[in-house]
Design an enzyme around this catalytic site. Structure first.
Site, PDB file in Angstrom:
ATOM      1  CB  VAL A 596       7.670 -21.660 -17.618  1.00 25.44           C
ATOM      2  CG1 VAL A 596       6.901 -20.411 -17.243  1.00 25.44           C
ATOM      3  CG2 VAL A 596       9.086 -21.614 -17.040  1.00 25.44           C
ATOM      4  CG  ASP A 597       9.839 -26.594 -15.018  1.00 25.00           C
ATOM      5  OD1 ASP A 597       8.707 -26.650 -14.502  1.00 25.00           O
ATOM      6  OD2 ASP A 597      10.878 -26.583 -14.339  1.00 25.00           O
ATOM      7  CG  ASP A 598       7.468 -30.696 -19.134  1.00 28.73           C
ATOM      8  OD1 ASP A 598       8.277 -31.098 -19.978  1.00 28.73           O
ATOM      9  OD2 ASP A 598       6.450 -30.050 -19.416  1.00 28.73           O
TER      10      ASP A 598
END
Length: 727
Positions: A596-598
């Site tokens: 859910v992050d980069d």
């Protein structure tokens, strides 16, 4: 109470102790739905010669070994024969053990830890610490005060138990026919020789040793030798570029570097020493000079004469290490003393040095290996991962050897000289436990079944999947074709930071759902939270967090405890935040939905988007870059880069290749973008923030799902990007 007799007339759904206790710590909280039975009639179906049945919720079930899995099958039940011989033979047994592990973690883990050798027993507290940033600094301690050594427990203890003549490592070279083996006694002797050499040149407890080796037997030997003398090893995957290696050198400042001159990966020669020399030259420009570079001569790949050399710094392994005694004193260390540093990609450009300590990691890696693979002493185990990743630490070296297992170590590529190589290796060594990545499964699927079915594979007993969620179609092919519909699949979810499996099937204990990691391992309390940090109950989707600590948890990020707290404990105070999305179905099964992050998960390798963007921006004709992950049928996720060029520079195939080469040079081939999308501009808010949500939709060609673009500083950029999508 859950009723789950394996391969009997009933299976449970959502009626039992919830394996994720609620806020008040009640481990008996129930999932919605109450008690109901799933009548699979497995025993009677077996007697009637049928293998698929249905229950009144229309879930189709099949029994291990009785039929192939189809798209219509929702459950795969362990057979009576498999469960009756399994270490955890039923859900009842699992729940008894799980319930104790979360209600009495000190007692549960102390009993397991007592199976290992400790010079001195740990403090009465067993585990202590704080995971809530609102209550002070985050810290985790397990078995503090206990004095042990993980190398001693991997090798000496197994020899004392009578396993000295048992094969510890079968080594398979890149070329078919190149092989070797080491018994536990021989492995200990080789480890002691290297340990004695390292001590002789001044390596002491707590010193860092950087290891940049391919999958030679010397790689686990080097790891174990460091552990034996209390040195902290940091293994760098032998595919990273000179710049990436230099970053790690500058961060941990190793006393010694261990490498080899070259390796053949399939038909490709990789000059590792050349990469190392460039990395050491770069690190010296930053003020750090290495004293010794111990280099193993990998003769099939490159002879000494062709190897670059710096007199006074470089030393041939074969010239010095074999001269040392085959016995070495053990450096006894505290359970909380560092064992290894492993650098992993983050959402910022600088890799994170994940620090694992000795005692808790030892207990956890050994225990997860034992139960997730249902390990038996006669098993032959092959994990296809490289020791440059956490999987190679926990499930090539430490976890298996702490259990006295026989391990296959493979130097080459799984499709060399042809796509059947993996199954030739399975047959050659009679591999019973195979642990691999969905990327390899998907790539072999594309090659065709004939490369698999021409080999026996009858030795296989349990399959495992690691690195990313395995999609249901790949799961079924793995199950049907590789395992002949008779091998359960341990689809494991865990991370570099967790040290070992967190959510995983236990092969004989409960039915599997293709693509689901199923239930938490002992002591693990997963929770799914919404964006405000509220725990969600029952069937839901949200952010996956962990409540409480576990023995294998990492203790900090090397030299940056603030980043450790910010990245993992501040997003949802009171919990460890995994960074992954997750769904839980009505039966309590966990389904991982990805990052859910980069951070992009390419073939199980976590790659920070910021690292790739930084590499692209190093190209003199690139003025802006934004990288997102997209679905990839083989890798799981692919790297999709939006690139804005300098004014007046035309788009060209040569420039595209040049940009990709810049990434390969700075990070490594595995981080090379799969797609360069020319971008006259990037979708930004008026404050300058790049709207990656929109870029992901464009990359996936979901152009009708772009959402509101009115907040963009230049909304027409979106139309320009769509127009250039296939250029």
């Amino acid at each position: 109470m859950i009723t789950v007799p394996a391969a009997s007339a009933y299976y449970y759904s959502s009626s039992c102790y919830n394996p994720h206790p609620n806020h008040n710590g009640d481990s008996k909280s129930k999932l919605p739905g109450g008690l109901y039975k799933i009548n699979v009639e497995a025993s009677s179906a077996s007697r009637r010669g049928k293998s698929r049945t249905q229950h009144h919720h229309q879930l189709n079930a099949l029994v291990l070994g009785q039929a192939p899995a189809s798209e219509q099958d929702d459950l795969c039940l362990p057979s009576h024969d498999f469960s009756s011989q399994a270490l955890v033979p039923s859900f009842h047994k699992y729940m008894d053990m799980y319930k104790r592990s979360v209600e009495d973690p000190a007692g549960f883990w102390s009993d397991i830890a007592a199976q290992f050798y400790w010079k001195s027993r740990w403090d009465p507290a067993v585990c202590s610490g704080n995971l809530d940033v609102r209550k002070g600094n985050v810290n985790i301690k397990w078995f503090e005060g206990g004095i042990t050594n993980i190398c001693y427990n991997c090798l000496d203890k197994n020899i004392e138990l009578g396993n000295g003549d048992k094969i510890a490592i079968y080594w398979e070279g890149n070329e078919p026919g190149a092989d070797a083996s080491l018994t536990y006694t021989q492995l200990l002797q080789r480890v002691c020789q290297l340990a004695n050499y390292l001590k002789d040149i001044g390596v002491r407890k707590g010193d860092a040793v950087l290891i940049y080796l391919p999958m030679l037997a010397e790689l686990p030997i080097a790891m174990l030798a460091c552990a034996r003398i209390g040195a902290v090893h940091s293994v760098v995957f032998a595919g990273f570029s000179a710049e990436s290696v230099a970053q790690r050198i500058n961060d941990c400042k190793p006393k010694v570097m261990i490498t080899c001159n070259a390796v053949m990966r399939g038909s490709k020669l990789i000059n590792l020493k050349q990469i190392v020399d460039a990395a050491l030259a770069e690190s010296s420009q930053h003020g750090f000079s290495l004293g010794v570079c111990l280099t193993y001569e990998n003769k099939p790949a490159m002879k000494r004469e062709a190897t670059g050399w710096q007199v006074g710094r470089d030393v041939w392994w074969q010239d010095v290490v074999p001269k040392y005694p085959t016995m070495s004193e053990v450096e006894w260390v505290d359970a909380e003393d560092p064992l290894f540093l492993l650098y992993t990609s983050g959402s910022t450009g600088k890799p994170k040095g994940v620090l694992h300590t000795t005692g808790g990691y030892m207990v956890y890696s050994a225990t997860t290996f034992k139960y997730a693979f249902d390990y038996k002493p006669e098993d032959v185990y092959w994990c296809t991962a490289d020791c440059g990743w956490i999987t190679g630490h926990s499930y090539v070296t430490y976890g298996p050897m702490l259990n006295g297992a026989t391990v296959v170590v493979f130097e080459g590529a799984p499709n060399y000289p042809d796509p059947g190589r993996s199954w030739a290796i399975v047959d050659k060594y009679k591999v019973t436990l195979l642990y691999t990545a969905p990327t390899l499964v998907r790539s072999l699927m594309r090659e065709g079944n004939e490369h698999v079915t021409r080999y026996s594979r009858k030795s296989l007993r349990v399959l495992g999947s690691v690195g990313e969620p395995i999609n249901p179609s790949a799961w079924r092919w793995f199950y049907n074709v590789i395992g002949d519909s008779r091998c359960p699949i341990s689809d494991t979810w865990w991370q570099t930071e967790t040290g070992g499996f967190m959510i995983t099937p236990l092969p004989g204990a409960w039915p599997q759902k293709p693509g689901s990691a199923t239930f938490p391992f002992f002591g693990i309390q997963p929770v799914i939270v919404d964006d405000k940090g509220n725990e969600l109950e029952g069937e839901c989707t949200g952010y996956l967090c962990i409540k409480g600590s576990w023995p294998g948890a990492f203790r900090t990020l090397y030299g940056d405890h603030e980043r450790y707290e910010t990245a993992y404990f501040k997003p949802f105070p009171g919990y460890y935040f995994s960074g992954d999305g997750c769904s839980r179905d009505k039966d309590g099964y966990y389904w991982l939905t990805g990052r859910v992050d980069d951070v992009i998960n390419v073939s199980g390798h976590r790659i920070g988007t910021a690292e790739v963007e930084s590499a692209l921006l190093s190209h003199y004709q690139c003025t802006e870059a934004a990288v997102v992950g997209v679905e990839h049928e083989v890798k799981g996720q692919g790297i999709y880069a939006f690139v804005t060029l300098a004014e007046g520079v035309p788009y060209s195939e040569e420039l595209r290749k040049s940009l990709i080469l810049a990434v390969r040079k700075q990070i490594g081939a595995f981080a090379a973008p799969d797609k360069i999308h020319w971008a006259p501009g990037l979708p930004k808010t008026r404050s300058g923030k790049i709207m990656r949500r929109i870029l992901r939709k464009i990359a996936s060609k979901q152009w009708d799902e772009l959402g509101d673009t009115s907040t963009l500083a230049e909304p027409n950029v979106v139309d320009q990007l769509i127009a250039l999508a296939d250029h």
